[in-house]
Design a protein around this motif. Sequence first.
Motif, PDB file in Angstrom:
ATOM      1  N   LEU A  94       0.847  -1.186   0.000  1.00 12.95           N
ATOM      2  CA  LEU A  94       0.000   0.000   0.000  1.00 12.95           C
ATOM      3  C   LEU A  94       0.885   1.239   0.000  1.00 12.95           C
ATOM      4  O   LEU A  94       1.647   1.472   0.946  1.00 12.95           O
ATOM      5  CB  LEU A  94      -0.905   0.017   1.230  1.00 12.95           C
ATOM      6  CG  LEU A  94      -1.727   1.306   1.444  1.00 12.95           C
ATOM      7  CD1 LEU A  94      -2.697   1.533   0.285  1.00 12.95           C
ATOM      8  CD2 LEU A  94      -2.451   1.278   2.781  1.00 12.95           C
ATOM      9  N   CYS A 128       0.849   5.189   0.216  1.00 13.83           N
ATOM     10  CA  CYS A 128      -0.110   6.160   0.742  1.00 13.83           C
ATOM     11  C   CYS A 128       0.000   7.547   0.127  1.00 13.83           C
ATOM     12  O   CYS A 128      -0.997   8.262   0.020  1.00 13.83           O
ATOM     13  CB  CYS A 128       0.062   6.283   2.253  1.00 13.83           C
ATOM     14  SG  CYS A 128      -0.225   4.750   3.155  1.00 13.83           S
ATOM     15  N   ARG A 183      -1.666  -1.306  -3.948  1.00 17.19           N
ATOM     16  CA  ARG A 183      -2.759  -0.337  -3.870  1.00 17.19           C
ATOM     17  C   ARG A 183      -2.186   1.046  -3.602  1.00 17.19           C
ATOM     18  O   ARG A 183      -1.105   1.187  -3.023  1.00 17.19           O
ATOM     19  CB  ARG A 183      -3.731  -0.750  -2.766  1.00 17.19           C
ATOM     20  CG  ARG A 183      -4.145  -2.221  -2.881  1.00 17.19           C
ATOM     21  CD  ARG A 183      -4.997  -2.681  -1.726  1.00 17.19           C
ATOM     22  NE  ARG A 183      -5.169  -4.136  -1.752  1.00 17.19           N
ATOM     23  CZ  ARG A 183      -6.180  -4.774  -1.187  1.00 17.19           C
ATOM     24  NH1 ARG A 183      -7.124  -4.100  -0.539  1.00 17.19           N
ATOM     25  NH2 ARG A 183      -6.253  -6.093  -1.251  1.00 17.19           N
ATOM     26  N   LYS A 219      -9.361   1.372   6.008  1.00 20.31           N
ATOM     27  CA  LYS A 219     -10.206   0.691   5.031  1.00 20.31           C
ATOM     28  C   LYS A 219      -9.435  -0.406   4.301  1.00 20.31           C
ATOM     29  O   LYS A 219      -9.964  -1.496   4.063  1.00 20.31           O
ATOM     30  CB  LYS A 219     -10.788   1.706   4.049  1.00 20.31           C
ATOM     31  CG  LYS A 219     -11.817   2.630   4.689  1.00 20.31           C
ATOM     32  CD  LYS A 219     -12.272   3.727   3.737  1.00 20.31           C
ATOM     33  CE  LYS A 219     -13.234   4.683   4.440  1.00 20.31           C
ATOM     34  NZ  LYS A 219     -13.636   5.815   3.583  1.00 20.31           N
ATOM     35  N   VAL A 220      -8.187  -0.129   3.942  1.00 19.99           N
ATOM     36  CA  VAL A 220      -7.381  -1.150   3.264  1.00 19.99           C
ATOM     37  C   VAL A 220      -7.059  -2.297   4.217  1.00 19.99           C
ATOM     38  O   VAL A 220      -7.121  -3.471   3.841  1.00 19.99           O
ATOM     39  CB  VAL A 220      -6.085  -0.530   2.700  1.00 19.99           C
ATOM     40  CG1 VAL A 220      -5.189  -1.614   2.092  1.00 19.99           C
ATOM     41  CG2 VAL A 220      -6.418   0.526   1.646  1.00 19.99           C
ATOM     42  N   GLU A 276     -10.031  -4.475   4.477  1.00 18.62           N
ATOM     43  CA  GLU A 276     -10.257  -5.271   3.268  1.00 18.62           C
ATOM     44  C   GLU A 276      -9.265  -6.431   3.165  1.00 18.62           C
ATOM     45  O   GLU A 276      -9.647  -7.568   2.889  1.00 18.62           O
ATOM     46  CB  GLU A 276     -10.119  -4.372   2.030  1.00 18.62           C
ATOM     47  CG  GLU A 276     -11.223  -3.339   1.886  1.00 18.62           C
ATOM     48  CD  GLU A 276     -10.910  -2.321   0.802  1.00 18.62           C
ATOM     49  OE1 GLU A 276      -9.838  -2.447   0.147  1.00 18.62           O
ATOM     50  OE2 GLU A 276     -11.710  -1.388   0.614  1.00 18.62           O
TER      51      GLU A 276
END
Length: 254
Positions: free
Chosen positions: A54, A56, A92, A113-114, A117
Amino acid sequence: MSITTLAINIAAPLPKLESFERYLFIGPHPDDIEIGAGATAAKLVSAGKNVAFLCCIDGRYGSNTAAPEELIPIRQAEAKASAAALGVTDIRFLPFCDGGFYEPDELKSAIAKVVGEFKPDVIFCPDPQVRSECHPDHLNVGRAASEIAYFAPYEGIMQRRGAAPAPVKAIAYYMTASPNRCIKTSKELLKRQLSAIFDCHKSQFPDGSAEGRAIAMYLRIRSLDFGLRIFSLHAEGFRMLDTLRMHCLPEAGR
């Protein structure tokens, strides 16, 4: 090591960092994960673990090779290629502006949120307690990821951030000055890490750049340094906290 620290470590030893199944590597900018933990990410993927990246912050001001808005998709493409070179296919991106131009609480909610998920067992992120770190994005991401790692199992708190709960069991800080866990790597994994950085992130490290040469030398030395600590040729070091050590026990984080 204090008596209190020793007692905690004997009574409740840290689990092995490689013993989990799902790992979320959180980076401030494209290239930070690879620099901080690229060899480890590649090793976990090779071992059949579920690994996701991820990024950011969009990195728009990270180079003068293109205008800020034009640099964003370039850096995302570089990050995808770099992740693929390490074997990671799940990468992501969050849309926060480089340089700290965002609200930290919005960053926390987006990370939550990630996490909800992907549901990682372990979160990797930069250590926000390094005294020499001056970049607000590194500090903000490290702090936000730390808070979400702690609150991830709390359904009510995660719901207030618009996220599902997640069974996070540990956090591992890269780019740390206080490692308490080292993961054995290898010459081949270090080679893959360097390739992922310098063959893919060309906007940051043009061929022959002095900065690139300096970072490559640093990574090689760091790999040998951590390796010697565990009687290996190569390793990466992390400051790991499990759920016991995330709260109220300052000695336990050492």
